[in-house]
Design an enzyme around this catalytic site. Structure first.
Site, PDB file in Angstrom:
ATOM      1  N   THR A 524       0.846  -1.181   0.000  1.00  0.00           N
ATOM      2  CA  THR A 524       0.000   0.000   0.000  1.00  0.00           C
ATOM      3  C   THR A 524       0.885   1.234   0.000  1.00  0.00           C
ATOM      4  OG1 THR A 524      -1.677   1.259   1.212  1.00  0.00           O
ATOM      5  CG2 THR A 524      -0.261  -0.183   2.523  1.00  0.00           C
ATOM      6  N   HIS A 581       1.193 -11.554  14.314  1.00  0.00           N
ATOM      7  CA  HIS A 581       2.126 -12.099  15.304  1.00  0.00           C
ATOM      8  C   HIS A 581       1.787 -13.535  15.692  1.00  0.00           C
ATOM      9  CE1 HIS A 581       5.454 -11.896  17.846  1.00  0.00           C
ATOM     10  NE2 HIS A 581       5.190 -10.808  18.547  1.00  0.00           N
TER      11      HIS A 581
END
Length: 611
Positions: A524, A581
């Site tokens: 992005t 994570h």
């Protein structure tokens, strides 16, 4: 025999679905494969077609209720059952009619309205099937999650002939713009959805038949007439027959707008008052059908008006029934720009006043408020989808962001040196984005954990064998992420061409549904709007997204081989990696960014540029 509609399995791991909307209600007729309801799961939003033709007799699961895969949603009665019931009803009426004749004369008269109401649904049934009036042209499903489309332009009008597969109209959805061909040859008898109006998938858009098909519906109504022949009251029935052909006549709804213009023109001979008188009613029509709280405006038109700064409440529409069309907004914006230019033209009369005129031009532009202030409007489908998926992404994954600073001075120098030849050779501009894309793909090949997806329910992680790179595009309708499939097989020029092509087609609504899904990692470019960096949200089911900040020049301490540490202007950029994570550790993210930083700062792209 009644047919049960059950919740299908919409995905390998999907166990339930939520009914978001019923497209048919109890008592309504539905055709086989006609859209019956909309269902939302954690994987996809889609329509469920009817498994059989008949009447929807019972809805088991209501809207916003959740049902397991395989559970019953509704019950549809077959055609044979409906026909048997409708056939037995007249039979019973005919048997009952001769008995009460001597008893009371009022009972037959009260039964006549019942007989007159009964043929109404019978005539509607053949119309839906297309046997009496013609063939219905329906809104197709233009993509897996597409549930509606907006008619942007009719290529044929009522009364015009059309061939099989000849383009009939243009339709725009939140994924693609396309032409809808005619399923049959014939004449356009009726247009049911006007330009700039939105219709659900499966809804009827038009009727195609032969010029004699419209009056064919009148003889269908004559069938109940023989049943009531002995009585004097059937004679009024031919009068509705004359009204039936009168309905196709005004079917080109555009005639309703010119009608008030003809009336005042005949009343007043002067030509000047004629256009001035219709102007006021036109504004009233727009007010009732156009902007603000007075009526409905399609999301496409409302979005365009917001971008152009056009006040819809003060705009006169030229569409059917006074509806505001896209072209009306563009014309109003063009007139406003021309008026501003004309007003500003006399101001700089003398050359010294040029600077002042420029200042005066800039001042009102800053003072003008956005037309969106104080407005409440319905979320567009794509905006609602983005909102739902972003929240879901934060809920299902443990996200955090790591940021590194990269010196891209060597790339900036190479770009300045090669961009003219590159554009002449490949036909696209050489921006910074292809360099970042190429370095990202190479880093993903070395660190496949960042190019993976996790399935907690199955307890598995998939390390993808290809790099399908998503590129976030700021399109007029909202954020869209087209995907470069097999990006690892492309060089710098190939990536540059694909990025430019996908971005252009996305902004112009020419992207295909199959080009949006299937990404394994996303880029992005928030720096294109001047942002130094951000913390992007992961596009599920991916586990990483890289945010590219603005490339800016600033003083940096560098180590010169001869002079030692010196301060020099350098082209710098921040790279922000948001990662899941649950599968990607902080060390994994740091190693990925380290590989990326080393590749970009090395700047060894001469071979890709032919230098």
């Amino acid at each position: 025999m009644p047919v049960s509609v059950t919740m299908p399995r919409l995905g390998e791991s999907v166990t339930e679905g939520t009914v978001t909307r019923w497209l048919k209600q109890e008592g309504e007729r539905v055709e086989a494969d006609e859209p019956l309801l909309e269902v939302s799961t954690d994987k996809v939003d889609t329509e469920i077609p009817s498994p059989a033709a008949g009447v929807l007799t019972r809805i088991v699961v209501g809207e916003d209720e959740t049902a397991d895969v395989g559970s019953e949603l509704a019950v549809i009665a077959g055609d044979g059952e409906d026909a048997g019931e409708s056939a037995s009803a007249p039979a019973q009426q005919q048997e009952a009619e001769p008995e009460p004749e001597p008893a009371a004369l009022d009972t037959p008269s009260t039964e006549k309205p019942v007989e007159e109401e009964a043929p109404a649904p019978q005539t509607a049934a053949p119309a839906a099937g297309g046997s009496a009036e013609g063939t219905a042209v329906k809104m197709p499903a233009l993509g897996e999650s597409v549930t509606e489309g907006t008619v942007t332009r009719w290529l044929k009008q009522v009364g015009e002939t059309i061939e099989v597969d000849e383009p009939l109209l243009e339709v725009s959805t939140d994924k693609v713009d396309t032409e809808i061909p005619s399923p049959v040859a014939g004449t356009v008898l009726e247009i049911k959805v006007a330009e700039d109006e939105t219709a659900d998938v499966g809804a009827e858009l038009a009727i195609i038949g032969t010029p004699g098909a419209a009056p064919a519906s009148a003889p269908a109504e004559s069938t109940p007439a023989p049943a009531a022949e002995p009585k004097p009251e059937p004679k009024p029935k031919p009068e509705p027959k004359q009204e039936a052909p009168a309905q196709p006549a005004p079917q080109p709804r555009i005639e309703s707008a010119p009608a008030p213009q003809v009336a005042p023109a005949s009343e007043a001979k002067p030509a000047t008052p004629a256009p001035s008188q219709p102007a006021a009613p036109a504004a009233e029509t727009v007010k009732s059908n156009g902007a603000g709280d007075a009526g409905y405006v399609t999301p496409l038109v409302r979005k365009l008006a917001a971008e152009k700064g056009v006040d819809l409440s003060a705009l006169a529409g030229t569409g059917v029934g006074g509806r505001i069309r896209k072209q009306d907004v563009l014309d109003a914006a063009e007139k406003a720009a021309a008026a501003k230019a004309a007003a500003a033209a006399p101001a700089p009369a003398a050359a010294p006043a040029a600077a002042t005129s420029a200042a005066t031009k800039a001042a009102p532009a800053k003072a003008e408020p956005s037309p969106l202030r104080g407005r409440t409007e319905k979320l567009t489908r794509i905006r609602a989808t983005i909102a739902r998926r972003m929240v879901e992404s934060l809920q299902v994954s443990a996200q955090l962001t790591t940021v590194v600073e990269v010196d891209v001075t060597k790339i900036a120098n190479l770009r300045n040196k090669a961009k003219a030849d590159f554009q002449a050779k490949h036909g696209v501009k050489l921006t910074f984005l292809p360099f970042f894309a190429l370095a990202t793909v190479e880093a993903l090949q070395q660190h496949p954990v960042v190019n993976s997806s996790i399935d907690v329910e199955a307890g598995t992680v998939t390390y993808h064998g290809s790099e399908h790179l998503g590129i976030a595009v700021d399109a007029p309708k909202g954020l869209v992420v087209p995907v470069i499939k097999e990006a690892g097989d492309l060089n710098l020029a190939g990536l540059s061409k694909r990025i430019a092509d996908l971005a252009d087609r996305t902004r112009n609504n020419k992207i295909g549904p199959d080009e949006i899904g299937g990404g394994t990692f996303t880029l992005t470019n928030t720096g294109s709007r001047g942002a130094l960096f951000d913390t992007p949200i992961i596009n599920q089911p991916q586990v990483g997204i890289l945010g590219l900040g603005a490339v800016v020049k600033r003083p940096v301490i560098v180590n010169d081989p001869e002079l030692g540490e010196i301060i020099a202007p350098r082209s710098m950029v921040y790279l922000a990696l948001s990662y899941d994570h649950r599968i990607v550790d902080g060390a994994d993210a740091a190693r990925f960014l380290g590989t990326l930083k080393e590749r970009l700062e090395g700047g060894h792209f001469e071979a890709d540029l032919g230098l």
